[in-house]
Scaffold this motif. Sequence first.
Motif, PDB file in Angstrom:
ATOM      1  N   TYR A 114       0.838  -1.272  -0.150  1.00 26.44           N
ATOM      2  CA  TYR A 114      -0.056  -0.013  -0.051  1.00 26.44           C
ATOM      3  C   TYR A 114       0.955   1.151  -0.017  1.00 26.44           C
ATOM      4  O   TYR A 114       0.695   2.088  -0.883  1.00 26.44           O
ATOM      5  CB  TYR A 114      -0.954   0.052   1.150  1.00 26.44           C
ATOM      6  N   ALA A 115       1.849   1.325   0.996  1.00 26.18           N
ATOM      7  CA  ALA A 115       2.705   2.435   0.923  1.00 26.18           C
ATOM      8  C   ALA A 115       3.567   2.770  -0.177  1.00 26.18           C
ATOM      9  O   ALA A 115       3.780   4.016  -0.502  1.00 26.18           O
ATOM     10  CB  ALA A 115       3.658   2.087   2.017  1.00 26.18           C
ATOM     11  N   ILE A 116       3.816   1.744  -0.990  1.00 28.72           N
ATOM     12  CA  ILE A 116       4.579   1.859  -2.312  1.00 28.72           C
ATOM     13  C   ILE A 116       3.670   2.428  -3.190  1.00 28.72           C
ATOM     14  O   ILE A 116       3.905   3.330  -4.158  1.00 28.72           O
ATOM     15  CB  ILE A 116       5.152   0.464  -2.920  1.00 28.72           C
ATOM     16  N   ARG A 117       2.466   1.788  -3.314  1.00 32.13           N
ATOM     17  CA  ARG A 117       1.352   2.152  -4.448  1.00 32.13           C
ATOM     18  C   ARG A 117       0.899   3.640  -4.263  1.00 32.13           C
ATOM     19  O   ARG A 117       0.395   4.382  -5.303  1.00 32.13           O
ATOM     20  CB  ARG A 117       0.155   1.159  -4.404  1.00 32.13           C
ATOM     21  N   ALA A 118       0.633   3.979  -2.916  1.00 33.34           N
ATOM     22  CA  ALA A 118       0.297   5.160  -2.516  1.00 33.34           C
ATOM     23  C   ALA A 118       1.342   6.260  -2.643  1.00 33.34           C
ATOM     24  O   ALA A 118       0.894   7.520  -2.654  1.00 33.34           O
ATOM     25  CB  ALA A 118      -0.154   5.288  -1.250  1.00 33.34           C
ATOM     26  N   GLY A 119       2.653   6.035  -3.088  1.00 27.96           N
ATOM     27  CA  GLY A 119       3.680   6.780  -3.338  1.00 27.96           C
ATOM     28  C   GLY A 119       4.245   7.292  -1.840  1.00 27.96           C
ATOM     29  O   GLY A 119       5.128   8.579  -1.991  1.00 27.96           O
ATOM     30  N   ILE A 120       3.964   6.611  -0.909  1.00 25.27           N
ATOM     31  CA  ILE A 120       4.530   7.040   0.574  1.00 25.27           C
ATOM     32  C   ILE A 120       5.880   6.903   0.618  1.00 25.27           C
ATOM     33  O   ILE A 120       6.716   7.429   1.361  1.00 25.27           O
ATOM     34  CB  ILE A 120       3.694   6.615   1.679  1.00 25.27           C
ATOM     35  N   VAL A 121       6.216   5.677   0.105  1.00 24.45           N
ATOM     36  CA  VAL A 121       7.674   5.138  -0.058  1.00 24.45           C
ATOM     37  C   VAL A 121       8.044   4.882  -1.335  1.00 24.45           C
ATOM     38  O   VAL A 121       7.209   4.413  -2.144  1.00 24.45           O
ATOM     39  CB  VAL A 121       8.187   4.181   0.966  1.00 24.45           C
TER      40      VAL A 121
END
Length: 67
Positions: A58-65
């Motif tokens: 989720y973090a990768i897809r949301a651009g958080i990391v």
Amino acid sequence: MIEPLTGREREVLTLIADSKTTKEIAVILGVSAKTADSHRTNLMGKLGIHSTAGLVRYAIRAGIVEP
């Protein structure tokens, strides 16, 4: 629709995606391990995700990391 994440939730999610353990997250945030675990549990519930790997995706897809 998923509610937007708070600053603290984004911070915890970033640390989880950085492979930090609950104890490490607690030290970094200056909270107890139980509080850090509660943050993780609340994030999973809010996002409807049931695993740490799911949180990282989720973090990768949301651009958080970055991957």
